[in-house]
Design a protein around this motif. Structure first.
Motif, PDB file in Angstrom:
ATOM      1  N   MET A 148       0.835  -1.211   0.000  1.00  0.00           N
ATOM      2  CA  MET A 148       0.000   0.000   0.000  1.00  0.00           C
ATOM      3  C   MET A 148       0.865   1.253   0.000  1.00  0.00           C
ATOM      4  SD  MET A 148      -3.310  -0.709   2.448  1.00  0.00           S
ATOM      5  CE  MET A 148      -2.362  -0.928   3.924  1.00  0.00           C
ATOM      6  N   ALA A 149       1.900   1.258   0.814  1.00  0.00           N
ATOM      7  CA  ALA A 149       2.786   2.427   0.892  1.00  0.00           C
ATOM      8  C   ALA A 149       3.478   2.662  -0.448  1.00  0.00           C
ATOM      9  CB  ALA A 149       3.816   2.241   2.004  1.00  0.00           C
ATOM     10  N   ILE A 150       3.951   1.597  -1.076  1.00  0.00           N
ATOM     11  CA  ILE A 150       4.602   1.728  -2.387  1.00  0.00           C
ATOM     12  C   ILE A 150       3.612   2.261  -3.413  1.00  0.00           C
ATOM     13  CG2 ILE A 150       5.632   0.424  -4.293  1.00  0.00           C
ATOM     14  CD1 ILE A 150       6.825  -1.460  -2.096  1.00  0.00           C
ATOM     15  N   SER A 151       2.396   1.730  -3.421  1.00  0.00           N
ATOM     16  CA  SER A 151       1.386   2.163  -4.394  1.00  0.00           C
ATOM     17  C   SER A 151       0.989   3.620  -4.200  1.00  0.00           C
ATOM     18  CB  SER A 151       0.145   1.272  -4.303  1.00  0.00           C
ATOM     19  OG  SER A 151       0.485  -0.058  -4.618  1.00  0.00           O
ATOM     20  N   VAL A 152       0.729   4.006  -2.953  1.00  0.00           N
ATOM     21  CA  VAL A 152       0.362   5.399  -2.677  1.00  0.00           C
ATOM     22  C   VAL A 152       1.531   6.319  -3.024  1.00  0.00           C
ATOM     23  CG1 VAL A 152      -0.218   7.051  -0.841  1.00  0.00           C
ATOM     24  CG2 VAL A 152      -1.382   4.851  -0.954  1.00  0.00           C
ATOM     25  N   GLY A 153       2.747   5.912  -2.677  1.00  0.00           N
ATOM     26  CA  GLY A 153       3.928   6.700  -3.026  1.00  0.00           C
ATOM     27  C   GLY A 153       4.078   6.875  -4.522  1.00  0.00           C
ATOM     28  N   ALA A 154       3.843   5.809  -5.281  1.00  0.00           N
ATOM     29  CA  ALA A 154       3.945   5.891  -6.743  1.00  0.00           C
ATOM     30  C   ALA A 154       2.905   6.855  -7.317  1.00  0.00           C
ATOM     31  CB  ALA A 154       3.789   4.508  -7.358  1.00  0.00           C
ATOM     32  N   VAL A 155       1.681   6.785  -6.792  1.00  0.00           N
ATOM     33  CA  VAL A 155       0.630   7.708  -7.251  1.00  0.00           C
ATOM     34  C   VAL A 155       1.020   9.150  -6.920  1.00  0.00           C
ATOM     35  CG1 VAL A 155      -1.770   8.427  -6.865  1.00  0.00           C
ATOM     36  CG2 VAL A 155      -1.225   6.005  -7.204  1.00  0.00           C
ATOM     37  N   LEU A 156       1.554   9.378  -5.729  1.00  0.00           N
ATOM     38  CA  LEU A 156       1.965  10.740  -5.339  1.00  0.00           C
ATOM     39  C   LEU A 156       3.111  11.253  -6.212  1.00  0.00           C
ATOM     40  CD1 LEU A 156       1.750  10.577  -1.445  1.00  0.00           C
ATOM     41  CD2 LEU A 156       0.142  11.650  -3.047  1.00  0.00           C
ATOM     42  N   ILE A 157       4.034  10.375  -6.606  1.00  0.00           N
ATOM     43  CA  ILE A 157       5.129  10.769  -7.515  1.00  0.00           C
ATOM     44  C   ILE A 157       4.549  11.216  -8.851  1.00  0.00           C
ATOM     45  CG2 ILE A 157       6.971   9.790  -8.975  1.00  0.00           C
ATOM     46  CD1 ILE A 157       8.118  10.426  -6.350  1.00  0.00           C
TER      47      ILE A 157
END
Length: 184
Positions: A148-157
């Motif tokens: 989840m953290a990786i996915s949310v981080g990718a969306v924020l990038i």
């Protein structure tokens, strides 16, 4: 001669907050996985509601079980990739300008998630997944807090790149122009 007062320098390094967030994600990820491993046997599932189950699953591959049946070498490949990416992100965070808050948040989330799954790969040989969303008989690939953290981080990038990177560059160039104009 009068003393010129200057603003006090900040005593903390600006990137420490990002590493603290990454460490928090890592800790939360590992605590939830530990709980699942203590309470569930492999494959055991607990119905929560019409679209969500808790389940203990082991993923020897990457996202969506990519290369999960490759014979074991993928563990080391994905571990090396995670280590390299984590080092790059950590270096990136230490050099990130203070005003790049969204980018820092995104990178910290990705770093914490990458380290959480890396820890699993190195210590267990697989990643523990436990969040199972479904609709009828169709199940989305099980995932965990790190994912989840990786996915949310990718969306924020992506959001940062699409909506904020250009405005920062414009602001910097207009500041540089104003400085150059003042010097003339």
């Amino acid at each position: 001669m009068p003393r010129v007062q200057t603003e006090p320098k900040q005593r903390t390094l600006p990137w420490l907050k990002w590493f603290a967030l990454s460490a928090t994600i890592l800790l939360l990820d590992q605590l939830t996985k530990l709980w699942i491993m203590m309470e569930f046997s492999l494959g055991q599932s607990l119905y929560v509601n019409g679209i969500f189950n808790l389940v203990r699953a082991h993923n020897e591959g990457a996202a969506f079980s990519f290369l999960s049946d490759a014979g074991g070498w993928q563990r080391w490949l994905f571990s090396v990739i995670s280590i390299i990416v984590s080092l790059i992100i950590a270096l990136w965070l230490t050099r990130l300008p203070r005003q790049r808050v969204l980018e820092g948040l995104a990178l910290a989330l990705i770093l914490g998630g990458a380290l959480g799954n890396l820890y699993d790969r190195l210590t267990l040989g697989y990643v523990v997944d436990f969040l199972d969303f479904h609709w009828g008989n169709w199940h989305f690939a099980a995932f965990n807090v790190a994912d989840m953290a990786i996915s949310v981080g990718a969306v924020l990038i992506i959001i940062d790149g699409l909506f904020f990177q250009g405005s920062d560059e414009t602001d910097d160039s207009s500041d540089a122009t104003a400085v150059n104009t003042d010097k003339k």
